[in-house]
Design a protein around this motif. Structure first.
Motif, mmCIF file in Angstrom:
data_model
loop_
_atom_site.group_PDB
_atom_site.id
_atom_site.type_symbol
_atom_site.label_atom_id
_atom_site.label_comp_id
_atom_site.label_asym_id
_atom_site.label_seq_id
_atom_site.Cartn_x
_atom_site.Cartn_y
_atom_site.Cartn_z
ATOM 1 N N PHE A 3 11.076 -21.049 0.645
ATOM 2 C CA PHE A 3 9.910 -20.675 -0.156
ATOM 3 C C PHE A 3 8.625 -21.149 0.520
ATOM 4 C CE2 PHE A 3 13.430 -20.675 -3.127
ATOM 5 C CZ PHE A 3 13.212 -19.505 -3.837
ATOM 6 N N ILE A 4 8.668 -22.356 1.075
ATOM 7 C CA ILE A 4 7.500 -22.868 1.774
ATOM 8 C C ILE A 4 7.228 -22.040 3.023
ATOM 9 C CG2 ILE A 4 6.620 -24.840 3.098
ATOM 10 C CD1 ILE A 4 8.012 -26.636 1.020
ATOM 11 N N ASP A 35 3.954 -19.821 3.624
ATOM 12 C CA ASP A 35 3.177 -20.104 4.828
ATOM 13 C C ASP A 35 3.003 -18.838 5.669
ATOM 14 O OD1 ASP A 35 1.903 -22.212 6.544
ATOM 15 O OD2 ASP A 35 3.382 -21.480 7.977
ATOM 16 N N GLY A 36 4.031 -17.991 5.690
ATOM 17 C CA GLY A 36 3.928 -16.737 6.426
ATOM 18 C C GLY A 36 2.797 -15.871 5.908
ATOM 19 N N TYR A 37 2.645 -15.820 4.583
ATOM 20 C CA TYR A 37 1.524 -15.068 4.002
ATOM 21 C C TYR A 37 0.192 -15.734 4.341
ATOM 22 C CZ TYR A 37 4.192 -11.700 1.241
ATOM 23 O OH TYR A 37 4.996 -10.641 0.856
ATOM 24 N N LEU A 39 -5.445 -11.448 5.367
ATOM 25 C CA LEU A 39 -5.359 -11.705 3.932
ATOM 26 C C LEU A 39 -6.258 -12.865 3.536
ATOM 27 C CD1 LEU A 39 -1.490 -11.490 3.321
ATOM 28 C CD2 LEU A 39 -3.197 -9.679 3.001
ATOM 29 N N SER A 40 -6.947 -12.711 2.434
ATOM 30 C CA SER A 40 -7.664 -13.844 1.859
ATOM 31 C C SER A 40 -6.645 -14.794 1.234
ATOM 32 C CB SER A 40 -8.651 -13.364 0.791
ATOM 33 O OG SER A 40 -7.943 -12.858 -0.341
ATOM 34 N N GLY A 41 -7.082 -15.981 0.869
ATOM 35 C CA GLY A 41 -6.174 -16.910 0.197
ATOM 36 C C GLY A 41 -5.621 -16.318 -1.083
ATOM 37 N N ALA A 42 -6.478 -15.632 -1.840
ATOM 38 C CA ALA A 42 -6.045 -15.006 -3.091
ATOM 39 C C ALA A 42 -5.023 -13.913 -2.825
ATOM 40 C CB ALA A 42 -7.257 -14.438 -3.840
ATOM 41 N N GLU A 43 -5.261 -13.105 -1.814
ATOM 42 C CA GLU A 43 -4.334 -12.017 -1.480
ATOM 43 C C GLU A 43 -3.002 -12.560 -0.967
ATOM 44 O OE1 GLU A 43 -7.645 -8.644 -0.189
ATOM 45 O OE2 GLU A 43 -6.886 -10.066 1.286
ATOM 46 N N ALA A 44 -3.051 -13.652 -0.208
ATOM 47 C CA ALA A 44 -1.822 -14.254 0.307
ATOM 48 C C ALA A 44 -0.955 -14.774 -0.836
ATOM 49 C CB ALA A 44 -2.151 -15.383 1.280
ATOM 50 N N LEU A 45 -1.571 -15.463 -1.784
ATOM 51 C CA LEU A 45 -0.818 -15.970 -2.927
ATOM 52 C C LEU A 45 -0.253 -14.832 -3.765
ATOM 53 C CD1 LEU A 45 -3.133 -18.909 -4.024
ATOM 54 C CD2 LEU A 45 -0.837 -19.112 -3.061
ATOM 55 N N ASP A 46 -1.061 -13.816 -3.998
ATOM 56 C CA ASP A 46 -0.593 -12.685 -4.798
ATOM 57 C C ASP A 46 0.562 -11.967 -4.095
ATOM 58 O OD1 ASP A 46 -1.045 -10.907 -7.185
ATOM 59 O OD2 ASP A 46 -1.276 -9.429 -5.587
ATOM 60 N N GLY A 47 0.436 -11.758 -2.782
ATOM 61 C CA GLY A 47 1.511 -11.103 -2.039
ATOM 62 C C GLY A 47 2.797 -11.894 -2.087
ATOM 63 N N TYR A 48 2.682 -13.214 -1.962
ATOM 64 C CA TYR A 48 3.848 -14.090 -2.012
ATOM 65 C C TYR A 48 4.552 -13.980 -3.370
ATOM 66 C CZ TYR A 48 6.320 -18.476 -2.874
ATOM 67 O OH TYR A 48 7.255 -19.420 -3.241
ATOM 68 N N PHE A 49 3.794 -14.102 -4.445
ATOM 69 C CA PHE A 49 4.418 -14.057 -5.770
ATOM 70 C C PHE A 49 4.959 -12.675 -6.098
ATOM 71 C CE2 PHE A 49 2.057 -18.053 -6.533
ATOM 72 C CZ PHE A 49 3.107 -18.816 -7.024
ATOM 73 N N GLN A 50 4.307 -11.633 -5.639
ATOM 74 C CA GLN A 50 4.836 -10.289 -5.874
ATOM 75 C C GLN A 50 6.172 -10.088 -5.162
ATOM 76 O OE1 GLN A 50 3.682 -8.295 -8.211
ATOM 77 N NE2 GLN A 50 2.068 -9.815 -8.558
ATOM 78 N N GLU A 51 6.330 -10.692 -3.988
ATOM 79 C CA GLU A 51 7.615 -10.599 -3.291
ATOM 80 C C GLU A 51 8.703 -11.345 -4.064
ATOM 81 O OE1 GLU A 51 9.672 -11.562 1.065
ATOM 82 O OE2 GLU A 51 7.504 -11.175 0.943
#
Length: 207
Positions: free
Chosen positions: A68-69, A73-75, A81-93
């Motif tokens: 998970f880490i 981290d990959g995102y 990706l912005s920080g917000a987009e990276a977090l959103d992409g991670y949780f959507q996956e």
């Protein structure tokens, strides 16, 4: 390229199966004999790798959180990706994977926190360490989002990361009860696209 020693390969297989068994059956419901049989390791050989089931459980916790880490981290390493987009992409996956698995399992960290978090000091420390590492990685994404103007800055990134991790754990429990990923989607929407946003960017709500 150096080969992984057989002992390390067997240990990794035991930990993989430990994650699978403890996620499905819990700590007390998972028998060492079944786990050992699944990787064809004699029962007597278990103690060559771990001193006890408790030590094995603590190692499983650390093994579980690592992917998970790495995924998060990959995102975060993607410059587009912005920080917000990276977090959103991670949780959507994560949401897509949980839906694919038909809502089974949830989070091993949350499951074990409820089952043995206050009865095994060794496992409690392992859970605390795993959650701390995960929280720090979430905070990294939130801090980036703050620097980019995508998240509010009146709260510390670490505190927001704690809130996000706690809310996600609660949403995972709701997911199991409702047999739906909607609580997970709501969690992300209310936090990443709502509460975490600067006041002027938050969606307008009506009574």
């Amino acid at each position: 390229m150096a080969k992984t020693p057989p002992r390390e390969l067997t240990r990794a297989k035991l930990l993989d199966q430990g994650v699978a068994f403890l996620t499905e059956y819990g700590y007390h419901g998972s028998g060492l004999q079944d786990i050992l049989a699944s990787v064809q390791v004699p029962k007597g050989s278990f103690y060559y790798y771990f001193a006890s089931k408790e030590e094995f459980g603590a190692a499983v916790i650390g093994h579980y959180i690592e992917p998970f880490i790495l995924l998060l981290d990959g995102y975060l390493q993607r410059p587009e990706l912005s920080g917000a987009e990276a977090l959103d992409g991670y949780f959507q996956e994560l949401i897509a994977e949980l839906e694919r698995r038909q809502f089974k399992g949830g989070c091993l960290i949350g499951n074990l926190s409820g089952e043995i978090g206050d009865t095994s000091e060794l496992c409690r420390q392992a859970l605390k360490t795993a959650l701390g590492r995960y929280r720090d990685k979430l905070a990294e994404g939130i801090a980036r989002g703050q620097a980019q103007g995508r998240f509010r800055t009146d709260l510390p990134a670490a505190a927001m990361a704690d809130f996000l991790a706690d809310a996600w754990q609660g949403a995972l429990l709701r997911m199991k009860i409702e047999q739906s990923v909607q609580p997970l989607r709501d969690c992300c929407r209310h936090l990443l696209q709502g509460y975490f946003r600067p006041a002027e960017d938050r969606p307008t709500t009506h009574p």
